[in-house]
Design an enzyme around this catalytic site. Structure first.
Site, short mmCIF file in Angstrom:
data_model
loop_
_atom_site.label_atom_id
_atom_site.label_comp_id
_atom_site.label_asym_id
_atom_site.label_seq_id
_atom_site.Cartn_x
_atom_site.Cartn_y
_atom_site.Cartn_z
N LYS A 131 -57.79 65.89 -45.06
CA LYS A 131 -56.52 66.59 -44.98
C LYS A 131 -56.74 68.05 -44.58
O LYS A 131 -57.88 68.55 -44.59
CB LYS A 131 -55.78 66.51 -46.32
CG LYS A 131 -56.53 67.12 -47.49
CD LYS A 131 -55.78 66.91 -48.79
CE LYS A 131 -56.54 67.55 -49.96
NZ LYS A 131 -55.79 67.42 -51.23
N ARG A 148 -48.26 66.70 -61.29
CA ARG A 148 -47.98 67.03 -59.90
C ARG A 148 -47.29 65.79 -59.33
O ARG A 148 -46.23 65.42 -59.80
CB ARG A 148 -49.28 67.41 -59.18
CG ARG A 148 -49.07 68.14 -57.86
CD ARG A 148 -50.35 68.73 -57.30
NE ARG A 148 -51.37 67.72 -57.04
CZ ARG A 148 -52.52 67.98 -56.40
NH1 ARG A 148 -52.78 69.20 -55.97
NH2 ARG A 148 -53.41 67.03 -56.19
N MET A 167 -55.49 93.50 -40.49
CA MET A 167 -55.06 92.26 -39.84
C MET A 167 -56.11 91.69 -38.90
O MET A 167 -56.36 90.48 -38.88
CB MET A 167 -53.75 92.48 -39.08
CG MET A 167 -53.19 91.20 -38.45
SD MET A 167 -51.67 91.46 -37.53
CE MET A 167 -50.54 91.91 -38.85
N TYR A 212 -57.13 101.87 -44.11
CA TYR A 212 -55.79 102.18 -44.60
C TYR A 212 -55.81 102.70 -46.02
O TYR A 212 -56.58 102.25 -46.87
CB TYR A 212 -54.92 100.91 -44.58
CG TYR A 212 -54.39 100.54 -43.22
CD1 TYR A 212 -53.60 101.43 -42.49
CD2 TYR A 212 -54.65 99.28 -42.69
CE1 TYR A 212 -53.10 101.08 -41.25
CE2 TYR A 212 -54.14 98.92 -41.45
CZ TYR A 212 -53.37 99.82 -40.73
OH TYR A 212 -52.87 99.47 -39.51
#
Length: 388
Positions: free
Chosen positions: A49, A146, A327, A268
């Site tokens: 998956k 779940r 990013m 940053y």
């Protein structure tokens, strides 16, 4: 394992890529065979998956099929439809089950829905009443809360002599909540509950163990094990050495090496202040590529792990991240490397044989699963072919 590759087989795109991913399909096959050996008399499936945990369902699926896997698990029907072309004779189970509008995929691609709720059960009954017999599996919740039928509902179904003959479960399964912690009492509780279910569905195969459960031993193996993360080289059990071979190496190109002075700040927020004159390598990777912001060397208060931040590996040395991951770019401190050991155009290993993916993940307060499945689209991939 060094991921050595014959350069004659590398494309120009790979050699020049800002981000590179090398996937060792031989290691993938070996890991699956290792888990099959650990599964004893149980058969061993392969979980592919999330695009085979980020590594590519086509190449991974074909490799695992050649290695001997004949049972596969995917999350959604579209994954199963893709996999069918690479595993032509396999049973492909879809863990999310089915819902109206996708039932045709199960018949067109011979997929097995894992029925996980009363609503899905009622819908599947109506589908097979119209279309005829088709195999399914039943997911029973033994404490995870779940997906899965309640135990009482599953036992009632097992005893229901009026259920139609076209309803043909071939597998009953459950999932461990704490399999990665061998000391957890919940493992024994779930095992006891699942035994009750497996006995009620006598003559139908049963499956409880994923990667971690496989390591818990034969009591948890039943008829079929379902290893996932271990096949891809990740840690399945906390607190023990990982016995699996690394499968993937991620690298980023260094775009620039720059000098910076003591007292200057980096990235940053100016959260990292240099305490010495430094050399900084700016690498072409960031959180858009799944290289998590929580790996930053400074200025990420949410991490809360007590770890200063992640490292890269270059020229035989670990090099720390400084400042915040952004990013598209991450900054590594290469001051301690020998002069001229790193230049623009070189590659820094983000994780791989020298930096296990789970160690990198811990620096971000997460797990290897998230690092692998979060790989972005900008990695140029190279697959080292497996040997049957």
């Amino acid at each position: 394992m060094t991921f050595d590759v014959d350069p004659d087989f590398l494309t120009d795109e790979f050699l020049a890529a800002p981000l590179r991913l090398t996937v060792d399909l031989q290691a993938l096959a070996d890991n699956w065979r290792d888990m099959a050996r650990r599964s004893g008399s149980a058969r061993t499936a392969a979980v592919v998956k999330a695009d085979a945990y980020g590594l590519g369902i086509e190449d991974a699926g074909a490799t695992l099929y050649r290695a001997g896997a004949r049972d596969f698990f995917v999350a959604v029907p579209s994954e199963g439809a893709t996999l069918r072309g690479y595993a032509p004779e396999a049973r492909i189970f879809v863990l999310s089950g089915l819902w109206p509008g996708v039932e045709h995929l199960f018949f067109e691609h011979d997929l097995v829905p894992v029925i996980a709720s009363e609503e899905q059960l009622a819908f599947w009954m109506s589908v097979v009443a119209e279309r005829g017999d088709h195999p399914c599996a039943l997911h029973v919740d033994t404490g995870f809360n779940r997906l899965g039928l309640l135990i009482d509902d599953a036992l009632a179904l097992a005893d229901d002599v009026s259920r139609p003959a076209s309803f043909s479960p071939v597998l009953v399964l459950s999932h461990l909540a704490c399999g990665d912690d061998p000391t957890s009492p919940m493992n024994a509780q779930q095992l006891q509950a699942f035994r009750q279910v497996a006995e009620a569905f006598e003559g139908i195969e049963s499956s409880l163990a994923a990667s971690a459960g496989t390591f818990l031993g034969p009591d948890f193996h039943f008829d079929l094990t379902r290893p996932g993360i271990a096949v891809y080289g990740g840690e399945a059990v906390h607190g023990v050495a990982n016995p699996m071979r690394p499968v993937v190496k991620a690298e980023a190109r260094i775009l620039q090496v720059r000098e910076a002075r003591a007292g200057e700040t980096v990235s940053y927020g100016a959260t990292h202040v240099l305490t010495r004159d430094s050399r900084l390598a700016i690498a072409s990777v960031g959180y858009a590529d799944g290289y998590l912001r929580n790996l930053s060397g400074a200025g990420v208060p949410l991490r809360g792990t007590g770890i200063a931040g992640a490292y890269g590996f270059i020229a035989g040395h670990l090099v720390p991240i400084v400042g915040r991951v952004t990013m598209d770019l991450t900054i590594f401190d290469v001051t301690d490397l020998p002069a001229n050991a790193v230049s623009a155009g070189d590659y820094v290993e983000l994780f791989g044989a020298n930096l296990p993916v789970d160690e990198v993940a811990r620096s971000a307060g997460t797990i290897g699963y998230e690092m692998l499945t979060g790989l972005g689209l900008r990695y140029e991939r190279h697959y080292i072919d497996s040997i049957d």
